[in-house]
Design an enzyme around this catalytic site. Structure first.
Site, short mmCIF file in Angstrom:
data_model
loop_
_atom_site.label_atom_id
_atom_site.label_comp_id
_atom_site.label_asym_id
_atom_site.label_seq_id
_atom_site.Cartn_x
_atom_site.Cartn_y
_atom_site.Cartn_z
N CYS A 2 -4.92 -19.60 11.30
CA CYS A 2 -5.23 -18.27 11.83
C CYS A 2 -4.04 -17.33 11.56
CB CYS A 2 -5.52 -18.23 13.32
SG CYS A 2 -6.88 -19.26 13.83
N ARG A 27 -4.00 -18.39 5.75
CA ARG A 27 -3.84 -19.15 7.00
C ARG A 27 -5.16 -19.49 7.66
NH1 ARG A 27 1.54 -18.50 9.29
NH2 ARG A 27 0.65 -19.19 11.24
N TRP A 75 -9.23 -19.59 11.58
CA TRP A 75 -9.58 -20.95 11.19
C TRP A 75 -10.10 -21.59 12.47
CZ3 TRP A 75 -8.35 -25.95 12.59
CH2 TRP A 75 -8.72 -26.94 11.67
N ASN A 101 -3.84 -17.25 18.24
CA ASN A 101 -3.68 -18.47 17.43
C ASN A 101 -3.29 -19.58 18.39
OD1 ASN A 101 -3.96 -16.88 15.22
ND2 ASN A 101 -1.88 -17.13 14.47
N GLY A 102 -3.81 -20.78 18.17
CA GLY A 102 -3.44 -21.90 19.02
C GLY A 102 -4.62 -22.41 19.82
N GLU A 489 -0.53 -38.17 -3.80
CA GLU A 489 -0.48 -36.70 -3.83
C GLU A 489 -1.49 -36.14 -4.84
OE1 GLU A 489 0.51 -34.46 -2.06
OE2 GLU A 489 0.82 -32.69 -3.27
N LYS A 493 -4.52 -33.61 -3.88
CA LYS A 493 -4.69 -32.30 -4.52
C LYS A 493 -6.12 -32.15 -5.03
CE LYS A 493 -2.09 -30.65 -3.32
NZ LYS A 493 -0.89 -30.94 -2.57
N GLU A 496 -8.76 -31.79 -2.03
CA GLU A 496 -8.78 -30.59 -1.20
C GLU A 496 -9.24 -29.35 -1.94
OE1 GLU A 496 -4.95 -29.74 0.51
OE2 GLU A 496 -3.90 -30.27 -1.31
N HIS A 512 -7.25 -55.84 -5.17
CA HIS A 512 -7.62 -56.30 -3.82
C HIS A 512 -8.78 -55.51 -3.26
CE1 HIS A 512 -4.12 -58.90 -3.78
NE2 HIS A 512 -3.47 -57.89 -4.34
N LYS A 611 -3.61 -23.03 5.75
CA LYS A 611 -2.29 -23.38 5.22
C LYS A 611 -1.44 -24.17 6.19
CE LYS A 611 0.96 -23.41 2.20
NZ LYS A 611 0.79 -24.48 1.21
C1 F6R Z 1 -1.83 -30.35 1.15
C2 F6R Z 1 -1.14 -29.63 2.20
C3 F6R Z 1 -1.06 -30.25 3.54
C4 F6R Z 1 0.34 -30.02 4.14
C5 F6R Z 1 0.37 -30.53 5.59
C6 F6R Z 1 1.74 -30.42 6.21
O1 F6R Z 1 -1.81 -29.66 -0.04
O2 F6R Z 1 -0.66 -28.55 2.00
O3 F6R Z 1 -1.36 -31.60 3.50
O4 F6R Z 1 1.27 -30.69 3.37
O5 F6R Z 1 -0.54 -29.79 6.36
O6 F6R Z 1 2.17 -29.10 6.23
P1 F6R Z 1 3.68 -28.72 6.43
O7 F6R Z 1 4.44 -29.23 5.29
O8 F6R Z 1 3.69 -27.23 6.51
O9 F6R Z 1 4.12 -29.36 7.72
#
Ligand code: F6R
Length: 616
Positions: A2, A27, A75, A101-102, A489, A493, A496, A512, A611
């Site tokens: 948010c 966000r 969000w 937010n929250g 990773e 990527k 998502e 396995h 984000k």
């Molecule tokens: C994936 C991604 C998330 C963040 C996770 C932690 O691309 O961006 O998995 O890595 O939400 O976020 P931070 O690093 O801001 O604590």
């Protein structure tokens, strides 16, 4: 999670708020809304489901005049994305409007109490409960808006960053934070901004006040002053700081998406991250946070690294690095699990907390838990002044610059670079790494940005290759050693941003179970640069090929073996094994990006994501 923006000053608020919402859209983007007080102090709230552009269209024929306003991009937590659940929320008499937010954890009991008093609710949100509660207190106690907010928040359990407006009072904006970031920007001649981060503010001013938890601020027009008190009613002196961010950093700069810009930016972000820290001429690493706290690390029983998502993948690489070169036992913990499993934490443990945003709720909770046990906490964080940066005892900023793309890219590589610098310096100080290895790794680390340039130069080739795989419904990613977290990773990527199901595995683990999934439909990305496990990976690739899997291999320059077996090959420049994740992850980022865009996905705003995850 948010976005909040607010304005009070001499200019028309609406254009500033809308522009701010666009900057904050990363966000959260499932609904958006704005509240404005016009020149007669009438309160108008407009909100709608969907992106900010929907809100703009909705407002085209509305009265959006006024020099004070608040706005929100959401969000969803409580209540599905809808017009009615969008913020701002009115109170019952429509005299107050609030953005939030929250999460208000005790919203149900407050709601029941208010319902007994005759309050009706139109949304499913905890936010509506809060604004009704403030109105209730204001009416009961006949107090000012500020006083009502103060009393309400004293009874609220949970996390919040809020902004509130009151009908008939076009000179006052009240805001508060606890557990969710909020910044006040100080513009020219009595003009103030509110932002959940600096992005909606930086265009107008660099002078900001970072509110602390439990701060409540009243901004009054004309008085030209702001008053901050905390929940204990202590008046606080505003601490004005300069934001170190340029507007160009939060714009796309000619790229189709922020994510692509940020992938291409990695040579630069790594150089910023290593600037003054990797001293190639002296062949030394300088990190004051580590140097000043070396005894904590020297005496550490073990190191706990706590993080979420992509930052957790970087943490896994940190474990490989630190255990190999510093001989300190390392445990890597997903913060959301760690905080609730009653972990054994020792006073002489050291925790490293990694977070790009510095606002991830679970990572912050893990920090607090370890702090309670007296553990020394070292942060690795991108956002300057963020909650993680403030909650930790010491730390290193990654200096990657703002990361706007929801899928993390440059944050990951800079986190790995910081972990590498920490490892090298610790290894040197603790005497666990020999001088020659130390110096040659410092030199090699310094050359990584140049090598990444060579990989991003292959973007067109990777884009072509990616078109073949848009059919896929599943992907597998395999890697070993330092490149096992890279496989995780790569899979994250792809999932998502393309919504293709993907799994990352340590390559040897494939036999396995996961190998049962392999057939001619299954693309398998194998991260296989030429290091000590190479021959074993070659065997893994043979096994997959024998089952008709489609292999995309990430290999070292000049590789002959895997290149002959794999269906597609992307070469990376040669480097040291421990630094290879900094290179091998780049083609995986590009592959995900191009597959997702070929499938028409909005990679900067993937569905259901936001984000920073400021709620648990
Ligand atoms: C994936 C991604 C998330 C963040 C996770 C932690 O691309 O961006 O998995 O890595 O939400 O976020 P931070 O690093 O801001 O604590």
């Amino acid at each position: 999670m948010c976005g909040i923006v607010g304005y009070i000053g001499k200019r028309e608020a609406y254009p500033i708020l809308i522009k701010g919402l666009h900057r904050l859209e990363y966000r959260g983007y499932d609904s958006a809304g704005v509240a404005l007080l016009d020149s007669k102090a009438n309160l108008h709230v407009y909100k709608t489901r969907g992106k900010v552009v929907n809100l703009e269209n909705y407002c085209k024929d509305k009265n959006v005049s006024g020099t004070i306003g608040i706005a929100h991009t959401r969000w969803a937590t409580h209540g599905e994305p809808s017009d009615v659940n969008a913020h701002p929320h009115y109170s019952q008499s429509e005299t107050l409007a609030l953005i939030h937010n929250g999460i208000i954890e005790n919203y149900l009991s407050l709601k029941q109490m208010l319902e007994r008093k005759g309050y009706k609710f139109v949304s499913q949100t905890d936010t509506e409960v809060l604004v009704q509660f403030i109105e209730y207190i204001k009416t009961e106690n006949k107090c000012s808006l500020y006083e009502a907010v103060h009393q309400a928040l004293s009874q609220v359990i949970g996390a919040y960053a809020i902004g509130v407006l009151e009908k008939g009072n076009a000179d006052t904006l009240v805001a508060a934070r606890k557990g969710s970031p909020l910044i006040v920007g100080i513009g020219e001649a009595g003009e103030y901004f509110l932002g959940s981060d600096a992005s909606p503010i930086v265009e107008y001013t660099k002078d900001v006040i970072y509110l602390n938890d439990e701060d409540i601020v009243e901004i009054r027009r004309g008085v030209g002053e702001i008053m901050i008190k905390n929940l204990s009613n202590v008046v606080l002196k505003p601490q004005v700081q300069k934001i170190r961010m340029d507007l160009s950093e939060i714009e796309k700069g000619g790229f189709a998406h922020f994510m692509l810009k940020e992938i291409f930016e990695q040579p630069k972000s790594l150089m910023m991250c290593m600037n003054g820290r990797v001293q190639s001429e002296l062949q030394e690493i300088m990190l004051s946070g580590i140097r000043d706290n070396i005894e904590k690390f020297r005496n550490a029983r073990r190191i706990l690294i706590s993080a979420c998502g992509t930052s957790w993948h970087a943490a896994l690489i940190g474990k490989y690095l630190i255990e190999y070169y510093c001989k300190i036992p390392v445990e890597v913990e997903v913060a959301s699990e760690f905080r609730y499993r009653n972990p054994v934490i020792f006073e002489d443990d050291v925790m490293i907390a990694i977070s790009q945003s510095g606002e991830t709720a679970d990572t912050l909770a893990a920090i607090e838990l370890a702090k309670e046990k007296g553990t020394f906490i070292y942060g690795i964080c991108n956002v300057v002044g963020s909650s993680v940066a403030r909650a930790t005892h010491s730390g290193t900023y990654t200096h990657a610059g703002p990361e706007i793309g929801v899928a993390s890219t440059k944050a990951f590589t800079t986190q790995v670079a910081v972990l590498t610098m920490i490892t090298l310096l610790l290894g040197k100080e603790l005497g666990t790494i020999d001088r020659t290895t130390y110096k040659s790794l410092v030199r090699e680390l310094d050359s990584i940005p140049e090598k990444i340039e060579k990989i991003v130069a292959k973007a067109d080739e990777i884009e072509e290759m990616s078109k073949v795989f848009t059919y896929a419904r599943n992907f597998m990613y395999l890697g070993r050693g330092y490149n096992y977290p890279v496989a995780l990773e790569g899979a994250l990527k792809l999932k998502e941003i393309s919504y293709i199901h993907a799994e990352g595995y340590p390559a040897a683990e494939m036999k396995h179970g996961p190998i049962a999934l392999v057939d001619e439909e299954m693309p398998i990305v194998v991260v296989a640069p030429k290091f000590k496990m190479y021959d074993k990976i070659v065997s893994n690739v043979e096994e997959l090929k024998a089952r008709k899997g489609k292999i995309i291999a990430i290999v070292s320059e000049g590789d002959k073996n895997i290149s002959n077996i794999a269906d597609y090959v992307i070469e990376i420049p040669n480097t040291e094994e421990c630094l290879s994740p900094l290179l091998t992850v780049i083609p995986l980022q590009l592959l995900s990006y191009y597959i997702a865009t070929a499938k028409g996905r909005n990679v900067d705003q993937p569905r259901n994501l936001a984000k920073s995850v400021t709620v648990e």
